[in-house]
Enzyme design. Structure first.
Site, PDB file in Angstrom:
ATOM      1  N   ASP A 289      -7.740  -2.829  -1.333  1.00 59.72           N
ATOM      2  CA  ASP A 289      -6.334  -3.161  -1.114  1.00 59.72           C
ATOM      3  C   ASP A 289      -5.663  -3.075  -2.490  1.00 59.72           C
ATOM      4  O   ASP A 289      -6.334  -3.000  -3.524  1.00 59.72           O
ATOM      5  CB  ASP A 289      -6.181  -4.552  -0.481  1.00 59.72           C
ATOM      6  CG  ASP A 289      -4.794  -4.718   0.158  1.00 59.72           C
ATOM      7  OD1 ASP A 289      -3.891  -3.902  -0.142  1.00 59.72           O
ATOM      8  OD2 ASP A 289      -4.609  -5.665   0.954  1.00 59.72           O
TER       9      ASP A 289
HETATM   10  C1  BGC Z   1      -1.216  -4.796   1.603  1.00 60.06           C
HETATM   11  C2  BGC Z   1      -1.822  -3.609   2.309  1.00 60.06           C
HETATM   12  C3  BGC Z   1      -0.992  -2.377   2.052  1.00 60.06           C
HETATM   13  C4  BGC Z   1      -0.894  -2.158   0.553  1.00 60.06           C
HETATM   14  C5  BGC Z   1      -0.101  -0.926   0.185  1.00 60.06           C
HETATM   15  C6  BGC Z   1      -0.938  -4.508   0.136  1.00 60.06           C
HETATM   16  O1  BGC Z   1      -0.166  -5.510  -0.401  1.00 60.06           O
HETATM   17  O2  BGC Z   1      -2.060  -5.911   1.714  1.00 60.06           O
HETATM   18  O3  BGC Z   1      -1.889  -3.872   3.676  1.00 60.06           O
HETATM   19  O4  BGC Z   1      -1.541  -1.290   2.709  1.00 60.06           O
HETATM   20  O5  BGC Z   1      -0.264  -3.288  -0.020  1.00 60.06           O
HETATM   21  O6  BGC Z   1       1.232  -1.086   0.458  1.00 60.06           O
END
Ligand code: BGC
Length: 784
Positions: A289
């Site tokens: 993530d």
């Molecule tokens: C989120 C993810 C997301 C990523 C990219 C993170 O803060 O937890 O779900 O895909 O950001 O935007």
């Protein structure tokens, strides 16, 4: 014959050598051995450069990957395991390009509720109903259609991977991202996420199944350690992911921010190597993530996580390089990650030239925009859950022309990040509903339809002013309410709560405020005084408390956040043009404190970075049904404008050894057309392991049945489907005894029961035996 090497002129080659930092001698030697390698072939046709010719391997397909890896410098390899920005403005990130080896940059964009670009990117896409609403449809075919549409939009914008499905479990009604996830049940979550994956990937673009695993809260999501027994992990928190891997083969997986029993998910070799890859056979790429590697590339590679998103910083890269050079990190681990990344690259639409990037593009192509807007409108009613409908208040009777609408003026406590302010507040919720969630699941819609406009499109007249012509909101007086009641045929109250990444809910998001309770009372009293009906629309993304006010209104319709066509879709349901057919994918408790996770959410023992999953396997309805705690509305519950009969329950045998077939019929016994979502639960006998009272094992959805029409369901259940995880033997076991299949319209409304036997214990599957050693006092039927 395929060409794995591109022949370069000597002048081009020296330029590449300069930029790659390797000497001509090394390169020449390297090239020679590659030429002698068995996987390569040389195509030197058409090159007339004299004696000094060299070849560089080029990525052309999967078979060319080993040669390309061999030709990569250490710096290039270390660059490739960190993300490097997207090729499309506003997308969440992308990979590193190495042009000399034919490795292009890939682009990844959110997310689970539709393709998302940052709010300043000026790129619009279709806003679909939130994932919880889609899972409430219990309709896998619909899920597939919606995700196919998302996949087409992804391709249309030149994006390679969409960052979804998101399928963490609704562990607690306060989970900030519940709206983005599917359910409290792993089967429903896994089946919906598998359809999402198939729908997207059938368009030639990839998914990133996230957040693996147990990202069930937003509070301290980056630092919290979740202590969870292996049984609860395998049966509840990992089971949906397992299903997606086995049924739909996702191209990528995104590891979660949190730690599980010690290590962060992105560093957790048990989670990624033993379970995901070895037990389940996942052969794709794992990315973190955003920020989830904690810039520790060594721990990430040891943990089996291939790519650090959105980047790996210079310190992180230097550490990986140093560890390889001093031998503390085996280069094979780095090479494995590179191989997984390159395997993704060769599958990608960018690599296959299935799509192109036009960064000036501001909207999905016109044909997709029109088709997908229609689909968004049609999908929403399938997930809307009719919680109450006294005296047939819905659908509107033929005499309804003027619709009084009023709502709270709720402001989200936290709007998540990356979301335009306009999406974060409501004025009068009836005129400005939340159409979507926020944070990375927010999409910039091609257009929006709010309720007043939807009502007008449906031929109704929305009424939302008082006697002096001023717009009313939750602060309306009893006189305002009386004026509305006099001047309209039915009252619709919209109670809204936003949902977003970055913050969890709390009692104020679950409970109606005093103002809201007053609003419901004043409006209901005024309409009932003149013999007119009142409907409450719940524009929420997670369970909301209905108990204190539900008796004062005639109907309650859970619309969720229904997507950009909300006003039209809601009008379709209110008017009866569409019959709502959603069922609850999560229990609506009587009070927050009834939730089994209540005392351990979002932390335990006063430690903000610790959560003990003491409720263990008793999540959601598994808890309420086993411990006899009556919810406000149970899992699987949902009314319809028509009624359904269940009949002809049959098993093909009364004994489970390998596969057993459960058959029954569903008949529309009412007077309107509609769809029904039948559910199959199993009650297993306690043995060596205790079992929840019921567990969902299959579900379906009828086609639209006209009055009198019926549909036959055949569900096939095998031992693994009903097995429980035995930590002491690291295996899935079915214990001998008498079992029951319970077929119902909800988890409590059981219409038919069939008994079957298991004559002797069955070991359905054996898995890696190095699971976590968890010391936790967990909830048990026997320690009450
Ligand atoms: C989120 C993810 C997301 C990523 C990219 C993170 O803060 O937890 O779900 O895909 O950001 O935007």
């Amino acid at each position: 014959m395929k060409s794995y090497y591109k022949v370069l002129s000597s002048s081009m080659f020296s330029l590449i050598l300069l930029s790659s930092g390797i000497s001509g001698v090394q390169a020449a030697e390297q090239t020679q051995s590659q030429v002698n390698g068995s996987v390569v072939a040389i195509d030197n046709s058409g090159v007339q450069t004299g004696a000094a010719q060299e070849q560089t391997p080029i990525l052309v397909d999967q078979a060319s990957i080993p040669a390309v890896i061999q030709a990569m410098t250490l710096d290039e390899k270390v660059d490739l395991i960190g993300g490097a920005g997207a090729a499309v403005t506003g997308a969440a990130g992308g990979t590193f390009a190495i042009p000399r080896l034919g490795i292009p940059k890939l682009t990844f964009a959110d997310g689970p509720a539709g393709l998302r670009f940052g709010s300043t990117a000026n790129k619009s896409t279709t806003g679909f109903p939130i994932p919880s609403a889609l899972s409430a449809s219990f309709n896998k075919e619909l899920m597939y259609q919606v995700s196919s549409a998302m996949g087409k939009e992804t391709l249309d914008y030149g994006v390679d991977v969409i960052l979804g499905p998101a399928l963490n479990i609704h562990r607690d009604p306060r989970g900030g991202r519940n709206f983005e996830y599917y359910s409290e049940d792993p089967l429903l979550s896994g089946e919906m996420a598998a359809e999402f994956t198939k729908g997207v990937q059938d368009q030639g673009v990839g998914v990133s199944m996230k957040h693996y695993a147990a990202n069930n809260q937003e509070t301290n999501r980056q630092s919290v350690n979740e202590v969870i027994s292996e049984r609860a992990l395998r049966e509840i928190y990992l089971a949906g992911f397992e299903r997606v891997v086995k049924e739909a083969n996702p191209w990528t997986v995104m590891s979660s921010y949190n730690s599980i029993n010690g290590p962060f998910s992105a560093h957790n070799s048990w989670l990624l190597n033993d379970v995901l890859r070895s037990d389940w056979g996942f052969n794709g790429m794992v990315m973190t993530d955003w920020g989830g590697s904690k810039q520790n590339g060594i721990a990430m590679l040891n943990g089996g996580n291939d790519l650090s998103m959105p980047s790996l910083n210079a310190v992180g890269k230097a550490a990986v390089k140093a560890a390889i050079l001093d031998g503390t990190l085996q280069e094979e681990k780095l090479d494995t990650a590179i191989e997984n990344i390159l395997n993704l690259v060769v599958k990608s639409p960018t690599f296959k030239k299935l799509s192109t990037v036009d960064d000036a593009k501001q909207s999905v192509s016109a044909d997709l925009a029109a088709t997908n807007a229609k689909l968004s409108r049609e999908a929403a009613p399938e997930g809307m859950v009719l919680l109450k409908n006294e005296n047939k208040a819905l659908p509107f009777s033929g005499t309804v022309k003027k619709v009084g609408i009023v709502g709270n003026s709720y402001t989200m406590p936290s709007c998540g990040f990356g979301t335009p302010a306009s999406a974060c507040t409501t004025d009068n919720a009836a005129s400005k509903m939340f159409l979507m969630g926020t944070g990375s699941a927010y999409v910039t819609p091609t257009h929006t339809v709010q309720l007043p406009e939807g009502l007008k499109n449906g031929g109704y007249i929305p009424v939302n002013t008082n006697a002096s012509g001023a717009k009313i909101n939750e602060n309306l007086t009893a006189e305002d309410a009386a004026y509305m009641a006099q001047n309209s045929d039915i009252g619709v109250i919209v109670i809204a709560r936003g949902s977003g990444e970055g913050a969890d809910g709390n009692s104020t998001t679950f409970e109606p405020s005093e103002n809201e309770s007053e609003l419901i009372k004043k409006v209901s009293d005024a309409y009932h005084a003149v013999n007119k009906k009142v409907v409450v629309v719940l524009n929420v993304g997670a369970p909301f408390n209905t108990v204190s006010w539900r008796d004062s209104v005639d109907s309650i319709l859970l619309s969720w956040q229904p997507g950009m066509e909300a006003g039209n879709a809601l009008t379709d349901v209110l008017s009866g043009k569409a019959n709502p057919s959603g069922k609850l994918p999560a229990t609506f408790p009587v009070k927050l404190a009834d939730s089994p996770s209540y005392a351990n959410f979002p932390s335990s023992d006063g430690n903000p970075n610790l959560v003990n999953y003491k409720e263990d396997i008793y999540v959601g309805y598994r808890y309420y049904s086993t411990f006899n705690v009556k919810p406000a509305y149970e899992f699987g519950y949902g009314l319809s404008y028509t009624t359904f009969d269940y009949s002809d329950f049959k098993l093909n045998k009364d004994n489970l050894s390998n596969k057993i077939k459960v058959q029954f019929k569903v008949t529309n016994s009412g007077s309107l057309a509609g769809k029904e979502a039948p559910q199959l639960y199993v009650s297993a006998p306690d043995g060596k392991l205790e079992k929840p009272a019921i567990e969902l094992k299959a579900f379906g959805k009828t086609r639209e049945l006209k009055p009198g029409q019926k549909e036959t369901f055949n569900f096939f259940i095998d031992p693994k489907d009903i097995a429980s995880f035995d930590e002491s033997t690291s295996s899935w076991i079915v214990e001998k005894g008498t079992y029951q299949f319970k077929i119902g319209a909800s988890s409590s409304d059981i219409r038919g029961t069939l008994n079957f036997k298991v004559d002797k214990d069955i070991i359905a599957e054996v898995v890696n035996d190095n699971g976590p050693d968890v010391q936790l006092e967990t909830l048990s039927k026997y320690n009450q």
